[in-house]
Design a protein around this motif. Structure first.
Motif, PDB file in Angstrom:
ATOM      1  N   LEU A  75       0.831  -1.207   0.000  1.00  0.00           N
ATOM      2  CA  LEU A  75       0.000   0.000   0.000  1.00  0.00           C
ATOM      3  C   LEU A  75       0.864   1.255   0.000  1.00  0.00           C
ATOM      4  O   LEU A  75       0.638   2.182  -0.803  1.00  0.00           O
ATOM      5  CB  LEU A  75      -0.905  -0.012   1.228  1.00  0.00           C
ATOM      6  N   LEU A  76       1.862   1.300   0.873  1.00  0.00           N
ATOM      7  CA  LEU A  76       2.713   2.488   0.936  1.00  0.00           C
ATOM      8  C   LEU A  76       3.577   2.611  -0.316  1.00  0.00           C
ATOM      9  O   LEU A  76       3.842   3.729  -0.782  1.00  0.00           O
ATOM     10  CB  LEU A  76       3.576   2.446   2.191  1.00  0.00           C
ATOM     11  N   ASP A  77       4.010   1.482  -0.877  1.00  0.00           N
ATOM     12  CA  ASP A  77       4.734   1.542  -2.153  1.00  0.00           C
ATOM     13  C   ASP A  77       3.854   2.148  -3.246  1.00  0.00           C
ATOM     14  O   ASP A  77       4.314   2.950  -4.069  1.00  0.00           O
ATOM     15  CB  ASP A  77       5.181   0.141  -2.571  1.00  0.00           C
ATOM     16  N   ALA A  78       2.576   1.765  -3.245  1.00  0.00           N
ATOM     17  CA  ALA A  78       1.659   2.284  -4.266  1.00  0.00           C
ATOM     18  C   ALA A  78       1.431   3.782  -4.089  1.00  0.00           C
ATOM     19  O   ALA A  78       1.438   4.546  -5.063  1.00  0.00           O
ATOM     20  CB  ALA A  78       0.329   1.531  -4.199  1.00  0.00           C
ATOM     21  N   VAL A  79       1.228   4.214  -2.839  1.00  0.00           N
ATOM     22  CA  VAL A  79       1.012   5.638  -2.586  1.00  0.00           C
ATOM     23  C   VAL A  79       2.230   6.454  -2.984  1.00  0.00           C
ATOM     24  O   VAL A  79       2.127   7.499  -3.649  1.00  0.00           O
ATOM     25  CB  VAL A  79       0.657   5.877  -1.107  1.00  0.00           C
ATOM     26  N   ARG A  80       3.404   5.995  -2.592  1.00  0.00           N
ATOM     27  CA  ARG A  80       4.626   6.736  -2.910  1.00  0.00           C
ATOM     28  C   ARG A  80       4.893   6.721  -4.411  1.00  0.00           C
ATOM     29  O   ARG A  80       5.366   7.706  -4.987  1.00  0.00           O
ATOM     30  CB  ARG A  80       5.799   6.162  -2.133  1.00  0.00           C
ATOM     31  N   GLY A  81       4.580   5.585  -5.056  1.00  0.00           N
ATOM     32  CA  GLY A  81       4.720   5.527  -6.508  1.00  0.00           C
ATOM     33  C   GLY A  81       3.798   6.505  -7.202  1.00  0.00           C
ATOM     34  O   GLY A  81       4.181   7.155  -8.181  1.00  0.00           O
ATOM     35  N   ALA A  82       2.571   6.638  -6.685  1.00  0.00           N
ATOM     36  CA  ALA A  82       1.617   7.589  -7.270  1.00  0.00           C
ATOM     37  C   ALA A  82       2.140   9.011  -7.150  1.00  0.00           C
ATOM     38  O   ALA A  82       1.997   9.817  -8.073  1.00  0.00           O
ATOM     39  CB  ALA A  82       0.268   7.453  -6.577  1.00  0.00           C
ATOM     40  N   ARG A  83       2.754   9.322  -6.029  1.00  0.00           N
ATOM     41  CA  ARG A  83       3.269  10.683  -5.836  1.00  0.00           C
ATOM     42  C   ARG A  83       4.473  10.968  -6.728  1.00  0.00           C
ATOM     43  O   ARG A  83       4.774  12.128  -7.013  1.00  0.00           O
ATOM     44  CB  ARG A  83       3.613  10.891  -4.361  1.00  0.00           C
ATOM     45  N   LEU A 123      -6.334   3.785  -6.292  1.00  0.00           N
ATOM     46  CA  LEU A 123      -4.980   4.104  -6.745  1.00  0.00           C
ATOM     47  C   LEU A 123      -4.653   3.401  -8.059  1.00  0.00           C
ATOM     48  O   LEU A 123      -4.071   3.992  -8.968  1.00  0.00           O
ATOM     49  CB  LEU A 123      -3.958   3.705  -5.682  1.00  0.00           C
ATOM     50  N   SER A 124      -5.025   2.127  -8.144  1.00  0.00           N
ATOM     51  CA  SER A 124      -4.728   1.364  -9.349  1.00  0.00           C
ATOM     52  C   SER A 124      -5.490   1.911 -10.556  1.00  0.00           C
ATOM     53  O   SER A 124      -4.933   2.043 -11.653  1.00  0.00           O
ATOM     54  CB  SER A 124      -5.085  -0.106  -9.124  1.00  0.00           C
ATOM     55  N   ALA A 125      -6.757   2.265 -10.350  1.00  0.00           N
ATOM     56  CA  ALA A 125      -7.588   2.743 -11.461  1.00  0.00           C
ATOM     57  C   ALA A 125      -7.168   4.124 -11.946  1.00  0.00           C
ATOM     58  O   ALA A 125      -7.445   4.498 -13.097  1.00  0.00           O
ATOM     59  CB  ALA A 125      -9.052   2.757 -11.039  1.00  0.00           C
ATOM     60  N   SER A 133      -3.383  10.763  -5.461  1.00  0.00           N
ATOM     61  CA  SER A 133      -2.928  10.392  -4.124  1.00  0.00           C
ATOM     62  C   SER A 133      -2.943  11.588  -3.179  1.00  0.00           C
ATOM     63  O   SER A 133      -3.046  11.418  -1.961  1.00  0.00           O
ATOM     64  CB  SER A 133      -1.513   9.799  -4.175  1.00  0.00           C
ATOM     65  N   GLU A 134      -2.848  12.803  -3.732  1.00  0.00           N
ATOM     66  CA  GLU A 134      -2.950  13.993  -2.893  1.00  0.00           C
ATOM     67  C   GLU A 134      -4.406  14.329  -2.585  1.00  0.00           C
ATOM     68  O   GLU A 134      -4.740  14.734  -1.472  1.00  0.00           O
ATOM     69  CB  GLU A 134      -2.280  15.181  -3.598  1.00  0.00           C
ATOM     70  N   ARG A 135      -5.284  14.126  -3.572  1.00  0.00           N
ATOM     71  CA  ARG A 135      -6.703  14.404  -3.349  1.00  0.00           C
ATOM     72  C   ARG A 135      -7.362  13.334  -2.491  1.00  0.00           C
ATOM     73  O   ARG A 135      -8.339  13.581  -1.808  1.00  0.00           O
ATOM     74  CB  ARG A 135      -7.439  14.488  -4.693  1.00  0.00           C
ATOM     75  N   GLU A 136      -6.820  12.109  -2.558  1.00  0.00           N
ATOM     76  CA  GLU A 136      -7.357  10.981  -1.801  1.00  0.00           C
ATOM     77  C   GLU A 136      -6.319  10.561  -0.760  1.00  0.00           C
ATOM     78  O   GLU A 136      -5.527   9.656  -0.980  1.00  0.00           O
ATOM     79  CB  GLU A 136      -7.659   9.807  -2.746  1.00  0.00           C
ATOM     80  N   PRO A 137      -6.274  11.233   0.386  1.00  0.00           N
ATOM     81  CA  PRO A 137      -5.253  10.920   1.382  1.00  0.00           C
ATOM     82  C   PRO A 137      -5.377   9.486   1.886  1.00  0.00           C
ATOM     83  O   PRO A 137      -6.458   8.888   1.846  1.00  0.00           O
ATOM     84  CB  PRO A 137      -5.528  11.931   2.503  1.00  0.00           C
ATOM     85  N   LEU A 138      -4.280   8.959   2.336  1.00  0.00           N
ATOM     86  CA  LEU A 138      -4.244   7.602   2.870  1.00  0.00           C
ATOM     87  C   LEU A 138      -5.250   7.486   4.016  1.00  0.00           C
ATOM     88  O   LEU A 138      -5.227   8.289   4.947  1.00  0.00           O
ATOM     89  CB  LEU A 138      -2.839   7.290   3.377  1.00  0.00           C
ATOM     90  N   PRO A 139      -6.143   6.501   3.956  1.00  0.00           N
ATOM     91  CA  PRO A 139      -7.120   6.377   5.041  1.00  0.00           C
ATOM     92  C   PRO A 139      -6.452   5.944   6.340  1.00  0.00           C
ATOM     93  O   PRO A 139      -5.365   5.360   6.336  1.00  0.00           O
ATOM     94  CB  PRO A 139      -8.074   5.293   4.523  1.00  0.00           C
ATOM     95  N   ASP A 140      -7.111   6.242   7.451  1.00  0.00           N
ATOM     96  CA  ASP A 140      -6.640   5.801   8.752  1.00  0.00           C
ATOM     97  C   ASP A 140      -6.579   4.275   8.749  1.00  0.00           C
ATOM     98  O   ASP A 140      -7.563   3.607   8.420  1.00  0.00           O
ATOM     99  CB  ASP A 140      -7.602   6.299   9.835  1.00  0.00           C
TER     100      ASP A 140
END
Length: 233
Positions: A75-83, A123-125, A133-140
């Motif tokens: 999950l964190l790899d995907a978020v960081r990759g998106a950024r 994120l995948s879509a 990834s900035e508009r959709e922050p990582l959920p708690d």
């Protein structure tokens, strides 16, 4: 200011099997999850990933804890990759994470597995759009669990501050490592000065510089005492 928050990791890929852990303090799954949550609230994705990885590596492949942590790493790899705008990396990491989390029981370790799966699907879509990834922050990760800093576990705090020291400018990781060692030595003695300072260092970014200055001064005095004792022998 942080150092290299979105740089490329040189560690494991999220789909790789665990390897032997180098010689360091063992990390429990509970402490790693608490430390990761503490770090994520301040946006330290890379440090949180390392927290999860520390506990993940020695776990038996296929256990609920192993799949959960592998999913969180992905999950964190995907978020960081998106950024970074790495759409192929986002899709690959998200696929690995979703596969890992799919067989983890709902609410395992208090983690909102279903919410994370939905976030990964988004994120995948939208991998080609780095602004998502900035508009959709990582959920708690655990919205129904207490804030880990409300009644902090010392092991989680020590892991988090060690990783934070590598991410924050102006901080000597060796000072923080010695402070963590002294905090462990205080455990069970009724003294909590180092634990309190390290918790304050972790929890309040606005006061981090003055807290670190007090911590460094205290560590330097403790080191001097150790050197004096060593000189007697």
């Amino acid at each position: 200011m942080t150092r290299d928050e979105d740089g490329t990791d040189e560690g494991v890929e999220s789909g790789r099997e665990p390897e032997p852990e180098p010689d360091r303090e063992p990390v429990s799954v509970g402490a790693a999850l608490d430390a990761g949550r503490m770090l994520l609230t301040q946006g330290h994705l890379r440090a949180a990933r390392e927290s999860f990885e520390r506990a993940w590596r020695p776990l038996p492949t296929g256990s609920d804890d192993e799949r959960l942590l592998r999913g969180l790493i992905g999950l964190l790899d995907a978020v960081r990759g998106a950024r970074r705008g790495d759409s192929d990396g986002v899709r690959a990491a998200a696929a690995t994470a979703r596969e890992s989390l799919a067989s983890v029981p709902a609410g395992h370790r208090g983690i909102a597995v279903g919410d994370l799966g939905e976030h990964l699907a988004t994120l995948s879509a939208t991998a080609a759009d780095p602004t998502v990834s900035e508009r959709e922050p990582l959920p708690d990760l655990a919205p129904d669990a207490p804030d880990p800093l409300t009644e902090p576990d010392l092991d989680a705090v020590l892991l988090a501050v060690e990783l934070l020291a590598d991410a924050v400018d102006g901080v000597d990781p060796a000072v923080v490592a010695d402070a963590a060692r002294y905090a462990r030595e205080e455990r069970g003695t009724g003294r909590t000065r180092y634990a309190e300072l390290l918790t304050a260092f972790l929890s309040d970014p606005d006061q981090r510089a003055p807290v670190y200055a007090r911590l460094r001064d205290r560590v330097e005095r403790e080191r001097a005492k150790e050197d004096d004792v060593a000189g007697l022998f």
